[in-house]
Write an enzyme that holds these catalytic residues in place. Sequence first.
Site, PDB file in Angstrom:
ATOM      1  N   GLY A 238      80.913  85.096  76.036  1.00  0.00           N
ATOM      2  CA  GLY A 238      79.814  86.049  76.160  1.00  0.00           C
ATOM      3  C   GLY A 238      78.914  85.684  77.326  1.00  0.00           C
ATOM      4  N   SER A 239      77.669  86.107  77.221  1.00  0.00           N
ATOM      5  CA  SER A 239      76.737  85.937  78.338  1.00  0.00           C
ATOM      6  C   SER A 239      76.215  84.502  78.418  1.00  0.00           C
ATOM      7  CB  SER A 239      75.549  86.876  78.141  1.00  0.00           C
ATOM      8  OG  SER A 239      74.794  86.433  77.023  1.00  0.00           O
ATOM      9  N   GLY A 243      75.384  82.000  75.369  1.00  0.00           N
ATOM     10  CA  GLY A 243      76.043  80.692  75.302  1.00  0.00           C
ATOM     11  C   GLY A 243      75.045  79.554  75.204  1.00  0.00           C
ATOM     12  N   GLU A 260      82.616  80.083  77.099  1.00  0.00           N
ATOM     13  CA  GLU A 260      83.271  80.871  78.146  1.00  0.00           C
ATOM     14  C   GLU A 260      82.270  81.939  78.555  1.00  0.00           C
ATOM     15  OE1 GLU A 260      85.787  80.330  80.164  1.00  0.00           O
ATOM     16  OE2 GLU A 260      86.907  79.830  78.346  1.00  0.00           O
ATOM     17  N   CYS A 294      84.841  88.929  83.038  1.00  0.00           N
ATOM     18  CA  CYS A 294      84.056  87.769  83.501  1.00  0.00           C
ATOM     19  C   CYS A 294      84.652  87.258  84.812  1.00  0.00           C
ATOM     20  CB  CYS A 294      83.961  86.695  82.436  1.00  0.00           C
ATOM     21  SG  CYS A 294      85.522  86.234  81.743  1.00  0.00           S
TER      22      CYS A 294
HETATM   23  C1  UN1 Z   1      87.294  87.799  80.358  1.00  0.00           C
HETATM   24  O1  UN1 Z   1      86.885  88.624  81.160  1.00  0.00           O
HETATM   25  O2  UN1 Z   1      86.542  87.374  79.427  1.00  0.00           O
HETATM   26  O3  UN1 Z   1      91.626  86.658  84.095  1.00  0.00           O
HETATM   27  C2  UN1 Z   1      88.676  87.288  80.328  1.00  0.00           C
HETATM   28  C3  UN1 Z   1      91.424  87.768  83.617  1.00  0.00           C
HETATM   29  C4  UN1 Z   1      91.909  88.012  82.215  1.00  0.00           C
HETATM   30  C5  UN1 Z   1      90.960  87.471  81.214  1.00  0.00           C
HETATM   31  C6  UN1 Z   1      89.525  87.768  81.454  1.00  0.00           C
HETATM   32  N1  UN1 Z   1      93.194  87.393  82.042  1.00  0.00           N
HETATM   33  O4  UN1 Z   1      90.867  88.648  84.229  1.00  0.00           O
END
Ligand code: UN1
Length: 504
Positions: A238-239, A243, A260, A294
């Site tokens: 998440g953000s 986190g 993450e 992300c």
């Molecule tokens: C995410 O955005 O939380 O590498 C995961 C990627 C994907 C996973 C992203 N396999 O863009």
Amino acid sequence: MQEVLKSLGISAVNPGGFAGEWTGSGKAQVVASPIDGSALATVMNVTPQEFDAILARSHAAFATWKLVPAPKRGEVVKALGDELRRNKAALAELVTLEMGKTLREGLGEVQEMIDICDFAVGLSRQLYGLTMPSERKQHRLQEQWHPLGVVGVITAFNFPVAVWSWNTALALVCGDTVLWKPSSKTPLTAIACTKIAEKVLRDFGYDPAICSLAIGKGSDIGDLINTDPRVALVSYTGSVPGGRHVGKLVQERFGRHILELGGNGAVIVSEKGDLDIALRSVYFGAIGTSGQRCTSTRRVIVHESIYGTFRDRLLDLYRQTPIGDPREDEILMGPLVDAGAVETMLAAIQTVKAEGGKILIGGEKLPHPGGCYITPCIAEVPGNLAIVREETFAPVLYLMPYRTIEEAIALQNGVPQGLSSAIITDHQSESELFLSAAGSDCGLANVNTGTSGAEIGGAFGGEKETGGGRESGSDAWKAYMRRQTSAINFSGKVELAQGITLEL
Ligand code: UN1
């Protein structure tokens, strides 16, 4: 649509809790599709009391699951992968309906789930510990990896099913049970996945509470996970502010966490690189999943000698971006997840202007029902402005020039986040510098491919405000187990380490 929901076991009203049986008598939540605002189904959140019972069941299930030999646990994950293969099309469609990514990306996401299951099946026979030479005669040193406990998996809306699977496939072969709290924006995909896992576990005769579910708000159900010592590991996606909160609560009780968090992906486009590769990589990285990964490309740092050409060609691509219903084949960009995300993007664009950036294209709301469609934006900026240093979870791409490769790397690293990065170059010294200790400070650093779309085989995660956690491939499984080091004496005598003598 009704067919897809039905085939995945989604009813008009669905209990949002599972640990062997389905419960949920809390708040009723109507889930609407960002595609057109239409209601998909209703989910009943779990109450704190129901959560407690779910966690108790998950914790109890761990006591027996941890004793099942790891390769046997792998057989369950193999069957889970097979079940996902069977349901791939339907699950992908539900991902698209619920969070709005294009169907081809939804299919890719489910493929990631299948891939991690395959990976984990192999891993179930490879949970290796080491043996080390002892400094004492007729002694042996070894380490073993044991199951850890309940893994609380808190996931974000943008990869509503893949992130659960990265955690779950590993946790299961490691002998852990899983308690999942999905994003409140995507509860239906979570119910569908839990039903798939339930079927597989029941088919094998194992306790279905091994894969549990508790749908509710982060501030109540999430915090119950964060604060309860029965949850050995919290894996949170998440953000950064989210986190920071989770990390503190889990650390307070000396639990473990995998964080993450936000990214701020940059691509360095060298004048010594292939411009077509650069354009395609940046374009997909920036508009893919409507800029809501992300790993999305948020910054592109272009050598001054090709800056104008690159900018104009990228603008051409942006002008032609097919935006619309993500279920349609020719569409490359669907809606943002909700109207709030659109407002956040518009506010960021205002801030860019106020801070001296120039909007080259995009940021126009499109008149679709549901109100979640907007054109992707490119802003020209002189460097890492304050707004650039923030992660705006939307398709806003910042374009900036550089003169030397060292300057480009400094720009790339000059943000608080450290998830994903890339360089487009055919010059070996440049790419090696980028990958060296003097190069990218991110958990992911790619050469001649973009910032997003990581494969499951590598460890996934990042540094600095991204949180430092690693999930998915390589040896990320170690976070899901506890390590035990043993000294074994077969000398028949007592000998102390470090040469200490004990005369009695
Ligand atoms: C995410 O955005 O939380 O590498 C995961 C990627 C994907 C996973 C992203 N396999 O863009």
